[in-house]
Design a protein around this motif. Structure first.
Motif, PDB file in Angstrom:
ATOM      1  N   UNK A  93       0.849  -1.199   0.000  1.00 60.24           N
ATOM      2  CA  UNK A  93       0.000   0.000   0.000  1.00 60.24           C
ATOM      3  C   UNK A  93       0.880   1.243   0.000  1.00 60.24           C
ATOM      4  N   UNK A  94       0.505   2.232  -0.790  1.00 62.88           N
ATOM      5  CA  UNK A  94       1.212   3.504  -0.804  1.00 62.88           C
ATOM      6  C   UNK A  94       0.953   4.237   0.514  1.00 62.88           C
ATOM      7  N   UNK A  95       2.037   4.493   1.260  1.00 62.21           N
ATOM      8  CA  UNK A  95       1.876   5.078   2.591  1.00 62.21           C
ATOM      9  C   UNK A  95       1.265   6.478   2.520  1.00 62.21           C
ATOM     10  N   UNK A  96       1.670   7.286   1.548  1.00 54.30           N
ATOM     11  CA  UNK A  96       1.165   8.657   1.480  1.00 54.30           C
ATOM     12  C   UNK A  96      -0.332   8.701   1.227  1.00 54.30           C
ATOM     13  N   UNK A  97      -0.858   7.729   0.479  1.00 51.48           N
ATOM     14  CA  UNK A  97      -2.295   7.713   0.201  1.00 51.48           C
ATOM     15  C   UNK A  97      -3.087   6.976   1.277  1.00 51.48           C
ATOM     16  N   UNK A  98      -2.440   6.003   1.963  1.00 48.53           N
ATOM     17  CA  UNK A  98      -3.167   5.182   2.931  1.00 48.53           C
ATOM     18  C   UNK A  98      -3.158   5.766   4.336  1.00 48.53           C
ATOM     19  N   UNK A  99      -2.238   6.704   4.626  1.00 51.68           N
ATOM     20  CA  UNK A  99      -2.112   7.177   6.007  1.00 51.68           C
ATOM     21  C   UNK A  99      -3.377   7.891   6.492  1.00 51.68           C
ATOM     22  N   UNK A 100      -4.146   8.487   5.577  1.00 51.66           N
ATOM     23  CA  UNK A 100      -5.362   9.177   6.001  1.00 51.66           C
ATOM     24  C   UNK A 100      -6.430   8.248   6.528  1.00 51.66           C
ATOM     25  N   UNK A 101      -6.343   6.935   6.201  1.00 53.06           N
ATOM     26  CA  UNK A 101      -7.343   5.966   6.649  1.00 53.06           C
ATOM     27  C   UNK A 101      -6.893   5.159   7.867  1.00 53.06           C
ATOM     28  N   UNK A 102      -5.602   5.177   8.177  1.00 56.05           N
ATOM     29  CA  UNK A 102      -5.073   4.220   9.153  1.00 56.05           C
ATOM     30  C   UNK A 102      -4.936   4.764  10.562  1.00 56.05           C
ATOM     31  N   UNK A 103      -5.062   6.043  10.801  1.00 61.52           N
ATOM     32  CA  UNK A 103      -4.953   6.567  12.156  1.00 61.52           C
ATOM     33  C   UNK A 103      -3.519   6.670  12.608  1.00 61.52           C
ATOM     34  N   UNK A 104      -3.310   6.748  13.922  1.00 59.97           N
ATOM     35  CA  UNK A 104      -1.993   7.070  14.472  1.00 59.97           C
ATOM     36  C   UNK A 104      -1.042   5.905  14.557  1.00 59.97           C
ATOM     37  N   UNK A 105      -1.523   4.648  14.513  1.00 54.54           N
ATOM     38  CA  UNK A 105      -0.620   3.516  14.719  1.00 54.54           C
ATOM     39  C   UNK A 105       0.469   3.464  13.656  1.00 54.54           C
ATOM     40  N   UNK A 106       0.090   3.774  12.375  1.00 56.58           N
ATOM     41  CA  UNK A 106       1.062   3.711  11.303  1.00 56.58           C
ATOM     42  C   UNK A 106       1.881   4.995  11.180  1.00 56.58           C
ATOM     43  N   UNK A 107       1.571   6.013  11.966  1.00 61.35           N
ATOM     44  CA  UNK A 107       2.267   7.279  11.877  1.00 61.35           C
ATOM     45  C   UNK A 107       3.157   7.540  13.090  1.00 61.35           C
ATOM     46  N   UNK A 108       3.363   6.539  13.914  1.00 55.68           N
ATOM     47  CA  UNK A 108       4.173   6.715  15.128  1.00 55.68           C
ATOM     48  C   UNK A 108       5.623   7.026  14.752  1.00 55.68           C
ATOM     49  N   UNK A 109       6.295   7.750  15.617  1.00 58.60           N
ATOM     50  CA  UNK A 109       7.678   8.140  15.345  1.00 58.60           C
ATOM     51  C   UNK A 109       8.579   6.915  15.338  1.00 58.60           C
ATOM     52  N   UNK A 110       9.662   7.001  14.557  1.00 61.61           N
ATOM     53  CA  UNK A 110      10.584   5.878  14.419  1.00 61.61           C
ATOM     54  C   UNK A 110      11.767   6.055  15.364  1.00 61.61           C
ATOM     55  N   UNK A 111      12.542   5.019  15.493  1.00 58.28           N
ATOM     56  CA  UNK A 111      13.711   5.035  16.367  1.00 58.28           C
ATOM     57  C   UNK A 111      14.850   5.793  15.700  1.00 58.28           C
ATOM     58  N   UNK A 112      15.914   5.985  16.451  1.00 55.58           N
ATOM     59  CA  UNK A 112      17.154   6.511  15.871  1.00 55.58           C
ATOM     60  C   UNK A 112      17.763   5.434  14.977  1.00 55.58           C
ATOM     61  N   UNK A 113      18.675   5.791  14.072  1.00 53.74           N
ATOM     62  CA  UNK A 113      19.302   4.774  13.209  1.00 53.74           C
ATOM     63  C   UNK A 113      20.059   3.739  14.040  1.00 53.74           C
ATOM     64  N   UNK A 114      19.721   2.458  13.835  1.00 51.38           N
ATOM     65  CA  UNK A 114      20.318   1.364  14.601  1.00 51.38           C
ATOM     66  C   UNK A 114      20.971   0.373  13.641  1.00 51.38           C
ATOM     67  N   UNK A 115      22.247   0.097  13.850  1.00 49.38           N
ATOM     68  CA  UNK A 115      22.974  -0.853  13.016  1.00 49.38           C
ATOM     69  C   UNK A 115      22.510  -2.270  13.326  1.00 49.38           C
ATOM     70  N   UNK A 116      22.143  -3.034  12.285  1.00 45.28           N
ATOM     71  CA  UNK A 116      21.687  -4.412  12.455  1.00 45.28           C
ATOM     72  C   UNK A 116      22.814  -5.372  12.087  1.00 45.28           C
ATOM     73  N   UNK A 117      23.111  -6.320  12.999  1.00 43.61           N
ATOM     74  CA  UNK A 117      24.117  -7.352  12.742  1.00 43.61           C
ATOM     75  C   UNK A 117      23.417  -8.713  12.806  1.00 43.61           C
TER      76      UNK A 117
END
Length: 433
Positions: A131-155
């Protein structure tokens, strides 16, 4: 066969002169490789097909593993009906409101075919819906718009047969993370391809290090603020049989455990699906840890770049040491003893303090322990306000930039007072033990 290999047997071939140039050529090649020495070994460590570049890095919302079984007037109609059914199931899975098929068509940017079987009037498939996030965010509420973490290196580390592999060679666990789409996740993953020098800087040994200097240098290389570790242990019951996977999520340079779970694949063909499921579950573990406050930034990784201590923090440390010395002196006087009080310089509070200047210091670093020891010795010298590593060469000579309140000669004297051998140059010093 044995007779043909024996030099005394009837089938033994005599030595002929035309073969001697080949022996000389092989001997010359072996000598050339020997002269290359460590340079050839170093190239071998970073050459070859190692990297698996992340293939999914979209910010869109992807839902995988949607199974459909649809019918139609013909094969194409059955497929169209199956895709519409997949869109409805995926939209319901991310808890979207009720929408018509035409509205969902406008929100869907792609259909990913994971597996499909197409008949004359029937369509059976496992699909992914994006789903295109920019078009779908208006229907999904706050759960999909929550702030993200700082950049974390994955090993990602895979353990199989007693061997631990991160990026040293391609493996299914690294591929599963490369194919994972973090667009819907609150974790800002820094995922490496494993190509070039990644296999040297980020390997299983790095996950066992405790030195904050090493971690700060590694994280700075990739623009990350902290590290996540995903361990996967794969146990094969027998060749071609079931595979048990034990997965452990860890966080931070101290490798603090977050969660552990097990999954099972019935055969090697089902391994990829099991690992993809494990990646999704790992992401849920990391996201839950972020929501509960467990992914707090490590203060020891924030003390300036490359091991430099913030001047304000250093000043507080020096003030605390001076206060402790005064309390010890007062206690000694109260007990009738004559205390031996040494002068304790406090950074930034003496009037007329010498101007702080930057001095380059070279130091031999045959191993990691000597690297840490040299940094600690320089930081502890009187008048030093900060230390920044500008070049790291384990097995050679590293370089640091020292902020010092005084002249080059005064810094050299302070380092010699700590038992170091100092050689002077033009606005530069070289130290050794």
């Amino acid at each position: 066969m044995r007779a043909s290999l024996s030099p005394s047997g009837p089938a033994a071939a005599p030595h002929h002169a035309p073969r001697r140039p080949l022996y000389r050529w092989l001997g010359g090649a072996a000598m050339a490789l020997g002269l290359l020495g460590g340079g050839y070994a170093l190239v071998a460590q970073i050459a070859g097909e190692r990297g698996i570049a992340p293939t999914a890095a979209s910010a869109d919302i992807e839902v995988k593993g949607i199974t459909v079984d649809a019918q139609g007037k013909n094969a194409e109609d059955a497929r169209a009906n199956g895709w519409r059914e997949a869109q409805r199931k995926a939209w319901a899975q991310i808890k979207g409101p009720q929408l018509s098929d035409s509205q969902l068509d406008a929100l869907v940017s792609a259909i990913v075919i994971e597996r499909e079987r197409l008949g004359p009037r029937r369509y059976i498939a496992t699909l992914g819906v994006v789903f295109d996030r920019s078009r779908a965010r208006g229907y999904l509420g706050g759960a999909q718009q929550a702030s993200r973490s700082a950049p974390l290196l994955l090993i990602p580390v895979q353990e199989s047969g007693g061997a631990y592999i991160a990026f040293e060679q391609r493996n299914p666990w690294q591929r599963a993370w490369a194919e994972f789409n973090p667009g819907a996740s609150r974790i800002d993953y820094v995922r490496l391809s494993g190509a070039g020098g990644d296999s040297l800087l980020v390997n299983f040994g790095q996950t066992q290090r405790k030195s904050r200097v090493w971690w700060r240098s590694t994280l700075d290389q990739y623009g990350a603020t902290d590290v996540l570790m995903a361990f996967a242990r794969l146990d094969h019951e027998f060749p071609g049989g079931p595979i048990k996977g034990t997965f452990t999520a860890r966080y931070g340079p101290d490798s603090r455990p977050l969660d552990r779970f097990t999954l099972r694949a019935e055969n090697p063909d089902a391994l990829s699906a099991m690992l993809a499921q494990a990646v999704e579950r790992m992401d849920q573990v990391f996201t839950g840890a972020l929501a509960s406050g467990k992914l707090q930034p490590d203060p020891s990784l924030r003390l300036g770049g490359g091991g430099e201590i913030d001047p304000a923090i250093q000043r507080l440390i020096d003030i605390g040491r001076a206060a402790q010395a005064r309390r010890s002196a007062e206690a000694a006087i109260a007990a009738g003893e004559v205390p031996l009080i040494e002068a304790q310089p406090v950074a930034g509070i003496e009037p007329g303090e010498a101007q702080v200047r930057s001095i380059t210091v070279q130091f031999a670093t045959p191993d990691a322990a000597s690297f840490d020891a040299a940094l600690g010795a320089v930081r502890g010298a009187g008048g030093v306000r900060g230390v920044g590593v500008t070049s790291t060469a384990i097995g050679g000579t590293s370089v640091m930039s020292v902020s010092f309140a005084g002249s080059l000669e005064e810094l050299a004297a302070a380092l010699e007072a700590r038992g170091l051998t100092v050689r002077r140059g033009a606005n530069a010093l070289a130290i050794s033990r």
